[in-house]
Write a protein that holds these residues in place. Structure first.
Motif, PDB file in Angstrom:
ATOM      1  N   ASP A   1       0.914  -1.161   0.029  1.00  0.00           N
ATOM      2  CA  ASP A   1      -0.200   0.192   0.183  1.00  0.00           C
ATOM      3  C   ASP A   1       0.886   1.115   0.064  1.00  0.00           C
ATOM      4  N   GLU A   2       2.003   1.392   0.661  1.00  0.00           N
ATOM      5  CA  GLU A   2       2.596   2.552   0.717  1.00  0.00           C
ATOM      6  C   GLU A   2       3.458   2.425  -0.632  1.00  0.00           C
ATOM      7  N   MET A   3       3.814   1.581  -1.078  1.00  0.00           N
ATOM      8  CA  MET A   3       4.479   1.678  -2.492  1.00  0.00           C
ATOM      9  C   MET A   3       3.436   2.177  -3.289  1.00  0.00           C
ATOM     10  N   GLN A   4       2.321   1.789  -3.522  1.00  0.00           N
ATOM     11  CA  GLN A   4       1.172   2.232  -4.499  1.00  0.00           C
ATOM     12  C   GLN A   4       0.992   3.450  -4.133  1.00  0.00           C
ATOM     13  N   ASN A   5       0.879   4.069  -2.869  1.00  0.00           N
ATOM     14  CA  ASN A   5       0.898   5.599  -2.571  1.00  0.00           C
ATOM     15  C   ASN A   5       2.038   6.324  -3.204  1.00  0.00           C
ATOM     16  N   ALA A   6       3.168   5.984  -2.959  1.00  0.00           N
ATOM     17  CA  ALA A   6       4.379   6.419  -3.495  1.00  0.00           C
ATOM     18  C   ALA A   6       4.199   6.472  -5.071  1.00  0.00           C
ATOM     19  N   TYR A   7       3.921   5.415  -5.577  1.00  0.00           N
ATOM     20  CA  TYR A   7       3.792   5.533  -7.320  1.00  0.00           C
ATOM     21  C   TYR A   7       2.805   6.505  -7.644  1.00  0.00           C
ATOM     22  N   GLU A   8       1.676   6.562  -6.910  1.00  0.00           N
ATOM     23  CA  GLU A   8       0.604   7.443  -7.178  1.00  0.00           C
ATOM     24  C   GLU A   8       1.116   9.050  -7.173  1.00  0.00           C
ATOM     25  N   LYS A   9       1.769   9.262  -6.117  1.00  0.00           N
ATOM     26  CA  LYS A   9       2.309  10.333  -5.916  1.00  0.00           C
ATOM     27  C   LYS A   9       3.295  11.103  -7.189  1.00  0.00           C
ATOM     28  N   LEU A  10       4.282   9.850  -7.347  1.00  0.00           N
ATOM     29  CA  LEU A  10       5.188  10.206  -8.702  1.00  0.00           C
ATOM     30  C   LEU A  10       4.441  10.431  -9.662  1.00  0.00           C
TER      31      LEU A  10
ATOM     32  N   ALA B   1       7.769  14.543  -7.148  1.00  0.00           N
ATOM     33  CA  ALA B   1       9.251  14.146  -7.560  1.00  0.00           C
ATOM     34  C   ALA B   1       9.854  13.745  -6.275  1.00  0.00           C
ATOM     35  N   SER B   2       9.491  14.137  -5.061  1.00  0.00           N
ATOM     36  CA  SER B   2       9.996  14.003  -3.728  1.00  0.00           C
ATOM     37  C   SER B   2       9.939  12.477  -3.366  1.00  0.00           C
ATOM     38  N   VAL B   3       9.044  11.685  -4.264  1.00  0.00           N
ATOM     39  CA  VAL B   3       8.991  10.433  -3.585  1.00  0.00           C
ATOM     40  C   VAL B   3      10.125   9.499  -4.657  1.00  0.00           C
TER      41      VAL B   3
END
Length: 170
Positions: free
Chosen positions: A66-75, A80-82
């Protein structure tokens, strides 16, 4: 989070150093044939450093799906901070992906470096890209492509060196 941004910063600084700076030994203009014992010692030393690297990676807490998916969504939304966080989470996977390529005669540390750079470049390209299905596969493909490219170049260099050595013998 058990890892520090200082560790990650130092890691990426290390990756940007030329190979002679990483090992502390200058690259020689001419490679001399090494006795088998010396070659084995270098391989054992490389394995020790690789194990130390893996041990350091164990200190980095893996992101949940879930954290990775959230980081991908932000990216993909333009944050770019992720990029650094995503790169950190991939470090162990990249190290494991590098092993078969290094078995083809390339330096393991260099293969890992190329894989990390391939990931970083692809992540940078994806900042703000919108919806991208299969991002894990895309990133894995970018890492593998970078490793393959490096391994092929390394093999070409080795073949060219062998040809030159054979011509010098004649």
């Amino acid at each position: 989070v058990p890892y520090s941004s200082d560790f990650v910063s130092r890691f990426y600084q290390y990756l940007q150093l030329p190979p002679e700076m990483q090992t502390g030994e200058p690259e020689s203009e001419e490679e001399e044939e090494q006795p088998a014992a010396e070659s084995e010692t270098e391989e054992e030393e490389e394995n020790i450093y690789f194990q130390m690297y893996l041990d350091d990676l164990e200190q980095i807490e893996e992101m949940s799906d879930d954290e990775m998916q959230n980081a991908y969504e932000k990216l993909l939304a333009g944050d770019a901070s992720v990029v650094g966080t995503i790169c950190e989470s991939w470090l162990g996977s990249i190290a494991q992906m590098a092993i078969p390529y290094a078995a083809q005669g390339a330096n393991l540390e260099d293969v890992i470096q190329e894989g990390n750079m391939g990931l970083l470049i692809k992540l940078t390209e994806l900042v703000g890209a919108g919806e991208v299905p299969g991002i894990d596969a895309i990133l894995e493909g970018a890492v593998a492509a970078a490793m393959i490219s490096y391994t092929e170049e390394n093999l070409e260099d080795q073949v060219a060196d062998l040809i030159v050595k054979e011509q010098e013998k004649k």
